[in-house]
Design a protein around this motif. Structure first.
Motif, short mmCIF file in Angstrom:
data_model
loop_
_atom_site.label_atom_id
_atom_site.label_comp_id
_atom_site.label_asym_id
_atom_site.label_seq_id
_atom_site.Cartn_x
_atom_site.Cartn_y
_atom_site.Cartn_z
N PHE A 166 -2.77 -5.33 -5.41
CA PHE A 166 -1.62 -5.47 -6.16
C PHE A 166 -0.56 -5.85 -5.27
O PHE A 166 -0.35 -5.58 -4.04
N VAL A 167 0.65 -6.43 -5.90
CA VAL A 167 2.00 -6.42 -5.12
C VAL A 167 2.86 -5.45 -5.57
O VAL A 167 3.00 -4.91 -6.97
N GLU A 218 2.35 -2.86 -9.07
CA GLU A 218 1.96 -1.51 -9.13
C GLU A 218 2.79 -0.94 -8.11
O GLU A 218 3.41 -1.43 -7.27
N THR A 219 3.19 0.49 -8.23
CA THR A 219 4.13 1.18 -7.47
C THR A 219 3.31 1.66 -6.29
O THR A 219 2.19 1.56 -6.33
N ALA A 220 4.17 1.62 -4.96
CA ALA A 220 3.44 1.96 -3.90
C ALA A 220 3.02 3.35 -3.84
O ALA A 220 3.79 4.25 -4.54
N GLY A 221 2.05 3.94 -3.17
CA GLY A 221 1.31 5.21 -3.12
C GLY A 221 0.76 5.38 -1.86
O GLY A 221 1.03 4.84 -1.06
N LEU A 222 -0.07 6.61 -2.00
CA LEU A 222 -0.46 7.16 -0.70
C LEU A 222 -1.44 6.18 -0.01
O LEU A 222 -1.80 5.91 1.04
N ASP A 223 -2.18 5.40 -0.76
CA ASP A 223 -2.94 4.41 -0.48
C ASP A 223 -2.54 3.15 0.02
O ASP A 223 -3.25 2.30 0.69
N SER A 233 -1.83 4.14 -7.22
CA SER A 233 -1.17 3.89 -8.38
C SER A 233 -1.76 3.63 -9.65
O SER A 233 -1.16 3.87 -10.76
N ALA A 234 -2.89 2.83 -9.41
CA ALA A 234 -3.68 2.58 -10.78
C ALA A 234 -4.17 3.88 -11.29
O ALA A 234 -4.25 4.19 -12.75
#
Length: 721
Positions: free
Chosen positions: A588-589, A391-396, A478-479
């Motif tokens: 996730f990675v 998944e893409t990196a996000g705030l979390d 991201s999810a």
């Protein structure tokens, strides 16, 4: 010994003209540093990273100038409980006055109070574009800090795209400085353990560090063609220290070995150039070829990484072939001074390949059992990779120690309309029809209870284009971003525009950018894999004139990569390692990590693979049996491989301790892969395969007849690789 090879001629010139070679290297480094000072490094712009439908939406919005102005938000809360409205009103009034006086600020809105009564926010719009906001955000942060000092009973914090980016880059800078402080002394200590002498230990570290500095300087003008996506300095330090030390290590170890056999310094340098120097060139080309695979992804961030890495590898190779022979010739036997008595005696007592010899003995005796057993271990490590989630990196996924991250999370918790925003762009010759479609979409999205509209926000119209911004009520992850985007693109928007077949629409926004970027990397990965494996296979076949060696190399590289991906899945998709590595599992990675790790690992695994195969081939061409050549080659190269792997693992492990989850995943993946590659793959799998293949491994090379007893072989000074 052949004196016709370029590596030998260059080494001989450097050894016989040491001060000229050293002076030219210093000039090279100084010029590079001058370039970095004189030429400002270019950064990627927002438009450079647009991909997919979100990129189309951004381009449509930019064409009609409907993009929202860059904004910042000041959040006011009370750490002791419900917000004191009087105190908050006073602070907000001061903020409005001071923010309005800043030239970079376009407008300051009215304060907005949260429905739960626990917070208030002050919206601020800035002049210019996102790049201008990044340049001026510190002025706003200074005002926020000033008002905070005057209101000790409140918590007053600022967040927004510009301040959040500034906080992230501050963390990255801190991580990079920490990596530099740790990697240099650790690398020097490992070199001290390898050589037992201060000068010999310091030379590889010094050359590697100078190669890193020179590469960053030479990248500055290249950044006008390949702008920095933000990770160039990290990657150059990571790869530059690893390969720079290793190349010097290969060369220095061989030169010392030849001097111990009675060679004079110049002859020892020439032999090292013909053997280890050749391996350094091949290894460097392998890393360059692998990194070139990043260009296939057609991503500006990866292109900048590839360019900078190619430069640092090329500089490291150049240094090991020129200034290193000059230093060795000038120092002579003094390179082994001053000795560290305990370490020196320990190295002499252990001898070359002391530990590897013991491991290797049963492998050579029972090659089939060793190959089957090691293969089962690699398969067991690789199996979790089948369930890898990207998944893409996000705030979390950002470190919670970044103040702006915590502020953004608090802002979204108190104000749902400040969450993940999606821009729905509609374009039609019938402007009224486009607006009507967006109006239907707004009602359906709000009625679904999955989206809200920012208070005061209306449909923006310019020419034949209209834009509606919807905010997801889901957490900023991201999810959840993927789920919200699928709802919009797969259901809500197509339904709203079903009666308008002539209208074109696209869903974009920052959250959509991340999802589309991750999908782009996943789509490009097979092409990158095919490019890298294909070119490295051809290069190995050409270097060793053997298709079997090329195929074996490719399979072993894939084994290391598969085991690395399996360990990444085990560590970062579960929670058992959180306390050990100080992180919160995202489950996730990060999407770009597998592609990046693949090209790096293939290149680095070739680093000492070429060196080991070169030593084995020397034995085969000297008339040894396949088994004896493998034993001799592995044992004689074991010390170098172990030291090289230890340097890589230690440098990569430092990155595993950093705060950013991407750096942590990259560090763990590289450290684990190199560790597996240097032990299980090179000491068990490679020798067992080579013994089982025998002399067929080198077909169609013409090899001398085997001599069963090594003592009866005719003396040979050197067989070049």
């Amino acid at each position: 010994m052949s004196r016709r090879t370029v590596t030998v001629r260059v080494a001989r010139w450097s050894a016989t003209h040491p001060w000229r070679a050293i002076g030219l290297w210093l000039v090279l480094v100084v010029v590079a540093i001058g370039l970095s000072i004189a030429i400002p490094k270019q950064q990627t712009k927002d438009a450079d990273t647009r991909v997919g439908q979100s990129g189309e939406a951004a381009a449509m919005i930019e064409q009609v100038n409907l993009g929202g102005k860059p904004s910042e938000t000041v959040l006011v809360t009370d750490p002791d409980g419900p917000l004191d409205k009087a105190a908050a009103t006073k602070a907000l009034t001061q903020l409005r006055q001071k923010m309005t006086a800043i030239d970079a600020v376009d407008s300051v809105g009215e304060p907005i109070w949260s429905a739960n009564g626990k917070a208030a926010l002050l919206p601020i719009e800035l002049k210019g574009n996102a790049d201008d906001a990044s340049d001026n955000v510190e002025k706003l942060v200074a005002v926020t800090s000033e008002v905070q000092r005057g209101s000790p009973g409140l918590t007053i914090e600022q967040t927004g795209s510009a301040s959040l980016d500034a906080g992230i880059w501050k963390q990255v800078g801190s991580d990079l400085a920490r990596a530099e402080k740790l990697s240099l002394p650790i690398t020097f200590l490992l070199m001290l353990l390898a050589f037992g002498a201060l000068i010999a230990a310091g030379i590889p570290v010094l050359l590697a560090f100078s190669a890193v500095g020179a590469a960053l300087g030479f990248y500055a003008p290249l950044s006008y063609l390949f702008p920095d996506g933000g990770s160039v300095a990290n990657v150059v330090l990571l790869i530059g220290m690893a390969v720079g030390v290793d190349y010097s290590l290969f060369y220095l170890k061989r030169e010392r070995e030849e001097r111990r056999r009675g060679r004079n310094t110049v002859d020892a340098v020439e032999i090292a150039a013909a053997t280890s120097g050749h391996s350094v060139v091949v290894s460097g080309l392998a890393v360059i070829v692998s990194m070139a695979g990043l260009y296939v992804s057609q991503d500006p961030v990866f292109s900048s990484m590839a360019t900078a890495t190619i430069v640092v590898v090329a500089v490291a190779v150049l240094g090991s072939l020129t200034v290193l022979p000059a230093l060795l010739a000038k120092l002579g036997h003094r390179v082994d001074r001053p000795r560290v008595p305990l370490l020196w005696r320990l190295n002499r007592r252990i001898g070359p390949g002391g530990i590897s010899r013991r491991i290797l003995a049963p492998v050579l005796r029972f090659p089939k059992v060793a190959l089957i057993g090691s293969t089962l271990v690699v398969v067991a490590l690789a199996v979790p990779a089948l369930g890898m989630k990207t998944e893409t990196a996000g705030l979390d996924t950002l470190p919670q120690s970044i103040p702006e991250v915590a502020t953004m999370q608090a802002l979204q918790a108190n104000f749902p309309s400040e969450g993940m925003a999606y821009d729905v762009v509609a374009k039609s010759d019938d402007k009224a029809a486009a607006v009507a479609g967006l109006t239907r979409l707004q009602k359906a999205a709000v009625d679904s209870a999955q989206f809200v509209v920012t208070p005061g926000q209306s449909i923006r119209v310019s020419g034949d284009t209209a834009v509606l911004t919807l905010v997801s009520v889901r957490p900023d992850s991201s999810a959840d971003a993927k789920v919200a985007l699928e709802q919009l693109r797969g259901n809500l928007v197509p339904t709203a525009f079903k009666s308008l077949p002539d209208a074109t629409w696209a869903v974009g926004g920052e959250a959509a950018d991340g999802v589309d970027y991750g999908k782009r990397q996943a789509d490009k990965l097979p092409y990158v894999i095919a490019f890298v494996l294909g070119l490295t296979l051809v290069m190995m076949a050409f270097t060793f004139r053997s298709l079997a060696i090329a195929v074996v190399t490719t399979l072993l590289n894939l084994a290391s990569v598969a085991a690395c991906f399996g360990v990444l899945s085990l560590v970062f998709q579960h929670t058992w390692a959180e306390g050990l590595l100080d992180f919160t599992s995202p489950g996730f990675v990060v999407s770009w990590i597998p592609l990046f790790l693949f090209v790096i690992l293939v290149g680095l695994s070739m680093d000492y693979h070429v060196f080991v195969l070169g030593r084995i081939r020397e034995g085969v061409q000297a008339g040894l049996t396949a088994r004896e050549a493998v034993r001799k080659g592995i044992v004689e190269s074991a010390g170098v491989v172990t030291s090289a792997a230890a340097v890589m693992v230690s440098v990569f492990a430092v990155f595993a301790t950093l705060g950013m989850i991407e750096m942590k995943q990259m560090g763990v993946g590289l450290a684990v892969a190199v560790l597996i590659d240097a032990t299980l793959v090179r000491i068990v799998m490679l020798p067992s395969i080579m013994v089982l293949l025998g002399r067929k491994a080198w077909w169609p090379n013409k090899l001398p007849a085997e001599v069963a007893d090594e003592q009866q072989r005719p003396a040979r000074d050197l067989v070049t690789v």
